[in-house]
Design an enzyme around this catalytic site. Structure first.
Site, mmCIF file in Angstrom:
data_model
loop_
_atom_site.group_PDB
_atom_site.id
_atom_site.type_symbol
_atom_site.label_atom_id
_atom_site.label_comp_id
_atom_site.label_asym_id
_atom_site.label_seq_id
_atom_site.Cartn_x
_atom_site.Cartn_y
_atom_site.Cartn_z
ATOM 1 N N SER A 1 0.467 -1.147 0.072
ATOM 2 C CA SER A 1 0.148 0.191 0.228
ATOM 3 C C SER A 1 1.049 0.929 -0.065
ATOM 4 C CB SER A 1 -0.735 0.030 1.053
ATOM 5 O OG SER A 1 -2.386 -0.465 0.828
ATOM 6 N N PHE B 1 -10.078 -12.726 1.135
ATOM 7 C CA PHE B 1 -8.603 -12.990 2.138
ATOM 8 C C PHE B 1 -9.404 -13.419 3.681
ATOM 9 C CE2 PHE B 1 -6.335 -10.547 -0.420
ATOM 10 C CZ PHE B 1 -5.641 -10.885 -1.727
ATOM 11 N N SER C 1 -10.081 1.056 3.076
ATOM 12 C CA SER C 1 -10.460 0.615 1.706
ATOM 13 C C SER C 1 -9.246 0.767 0.100
ATOM 14 C CB SER C 1 -11.715 1.502 1.542
ATOM 15 O OG SER C 1 -12.314 -0.048 0.150
ATOM 16 N N ASN C 2 -8.593 -0.497 -0.237
ATOM 17 C CA ASN C 2 -8.555 -0.619 -0.727
ATOM 18 C C ASN C 2 -9.019 -0.190 -2.290
ATOM 19 O OD1 ASN C 2 -5.706 -1.924 -0.895
ATOM 20 N ND2 ASN C 2 -6.433 -3.349 0.732
ATOM 21 N N ARG D 1 0.026 8.373 5.239
ATOM 22 C CA ARG D 1 -0.364 8.532 7.047
ATOM 23 C C ARG D 1 1.074 9.846 7.674
ATOM 24 N NH1 ARG D 1 -3.283 4.277 7.812
ATOM 25 N NH2 ARG D 1 -2.497 2.415 6.331
ATOM 26 N N GLY E 1 2.836 -0.255 4.255
ATOM 27 C CA GLY E 1 2.542 -1.351 3.382
ATOM 28 C C GLY E 1 2.392 -2.901 3.670
ATOM 29 N N ASN F 1 0.943 -11.050 7.371
ATOM 30 C CA ASN F 1 -0.192 -12.445 8.243
ATOM 31 C C ASN F 1 0.059 -12.865 9.879
ATOM 32 O OD1 ASN F 1 -3.013 -13.047 8.659
ATOM 33 N ND2 ASN F 1 -2.231 -15.682 8.325
#
Length: 411
Positions: free
Chosen positions: A97, A155, A195-196, A322, A337, A364
């Site tokens: 990101s 996901f 939100s992507n 950010r 990211g 994750n």
């Protein structure tokens, strides 16, 4: 942490090593009066944060700091578990990101050129795309559109979800449709909700306004002017060319083996997260952005005018950017990211004199991401001075808050 680190080392991971050292809600307006940063970064603290990320599940990690005294780097562990090659700050990786800041810069340049307006509804430029004419371009860039993040469902099961899209090529419209199939999260402009989907629509706006691909616009507006020789947008190609870091995805099931997630189309992300880069290029990008080399003063002020993302009053979001307020008072701007197998931080001070990029080759694994975030405190705040005996101030920790998730995290 020591016991965990010993266990990680026993698994074949190397500790951090030194490398080169060479020469709407209330808004929080930006300002160059923000403290510029420490006289010297705490590179021992940076190394400790990398080791902590490794102890929490990352095969390796690295960081590159630039400041008035030159460049300093630190590495830990390996960039390839099969070959055992050590982590290398010259290697490329997927920045996730952090790509959103690239997309935001391209779009804000188009605003400067008069081809788009921030407070014009998206449907004015892309008729009928969204179900609400109140959603503006600004709402997309600030994550205040209310468009659901389609990655939550995609996901829901981390590894099966990834394998289902690893080699798939999506159209922008398909990704928007996945978002619109979910309930909207908020009324336009009311609240921040990451939100992507927002930056998928940003990609559509860029391509509609220019008649060319996002890849071409990244090259023309950012990559070529800044001579970012190791930065690329290869969607939908799956390989990372040249020397690169391999990424490792943690399954949801405890004890399950890591999944090599390096090669993928990243088509589920596109303009929200499919850029590839390296630490030097990321430092160049964030410092150039903060120094006004990419945007007019008007657009840079708009980009760095931020609203809170949580209740701590230390984390904020502007336009694809950010802001973190660190414990020492220093404010840094950039982006985090996450893409399967990679966590990234790329931040700079408002005057562009100090910059840090850091990466851990896993995902994750929220504890590893949080630990990696500790590089910001160490790099930008420097060594903490010992408090007076009478002081009640708590010692600064490497990372006091959990990392912000750019993708759903199940572990």
């Amino acid at each position: 942490m020591s016991a965990t680190l010993i266990a990680a080392l026993a698994g074949g991971l190397a500790p951090a090593t030194a490398a080169s050292a060479a020469p709407a809600a209330p808004t929080a307006p930006a300002g160059p009066a923000t403290p510029a940063g420490p006289a010297a970064p705490d590179m021992d603290g940076v190394a400790a944060a990398l080791n902590s990320a490794m102890a929490n599940g990352a095969p390796g990690a690295m960081a590159r700091f630039t400041g008035p005294d030159g460049v300093q780097t630190r590495t830990a562990g390996v960039r390839d578990r099969n070959s055992g090659e050590a982590m290398d700050t010259r290697a490329r990786f997927r920045i996730g990101s952090v790509s959103k800041t690239f997309s935001s810069v391209a779009l804000l340049q188009l605003v400067d050129e008069g081809r788009l307006e921030l407070d014009t509804p998206v449907n004015h430029y892309l008729p009928g795309l969204l179900p609400d004419d109140r959603i503006t371009v600004r709402h997309l860039l600030t994550h205040r559109s209310g468009l659901a993040d389609y990655t939550e469902a995609m996901f829901a099961k981390t590894v099966p979800g990834f394998e289902a899209v690893r080699n798939r090529v999506f159209t922008y419209q398909e990704l928007v449709d996945l978002s619109l199939a979910e309930p909207r999260t908020t009324e336009p402009g009311v609240a921040y909700k990451y939100s992507n989907a927002n930056f998928v629509v940003v990609g559509m706006l860029i391509e509609n306004a220019t008649g060319t691909s996002v890849a071409k616009q990244y090259e023309r507006r950012i990559i070529n002017p800044l001579k970012l020789r190791h930065t690329s947008y290869v969607h939908p190609e799956t390989r990372i060319e040249g020397a690169h870091v391999r990424g490792y995805l943690h399954p949801d099931e405890a004890g399950a083996p890591l999944v090599d997630s390096t090669e993928q189309t990243a088509s589920w992300a596109q303009s929200a997260g499919a850029v590839i880069s390296d630490p030097a290029d990321l430092n160049t990008f964030t410092t150039a952005l903060m120094r006004g080399r990419l945007l007019s003063p008007r657009m840079l002020d708009a980009m760095t005018t931020v609203t809170p993302t949580d209740a701590t009053q230390t984390r904020f979001y502007g336009l694809g950017l950010r802001r973190y307020d660190l414990s020492c008072g220093t404010q840094v701007y950039g982006h985090t990211g996450t893409v399967q197998g990679f966590y990234t931080y790329a931040f700079a001070t408002r005057d562009g004199r100090h910059a840090l990029s850091a990466m851990a080759n896993t995902s994750n694994r929220g504890a590893a991401n949080t630990a990696l975030g500790g590089t910001l405190e160490a790099a930008f705040c420097g060594k903490e001075t010992a408090p007076a005996a009478s002081s009640t101030k708590a010692p600064r920790t490497l990372s006091a808050l959990p990392a912000e998730a750019d993708l759903p995290e199940r572990r």
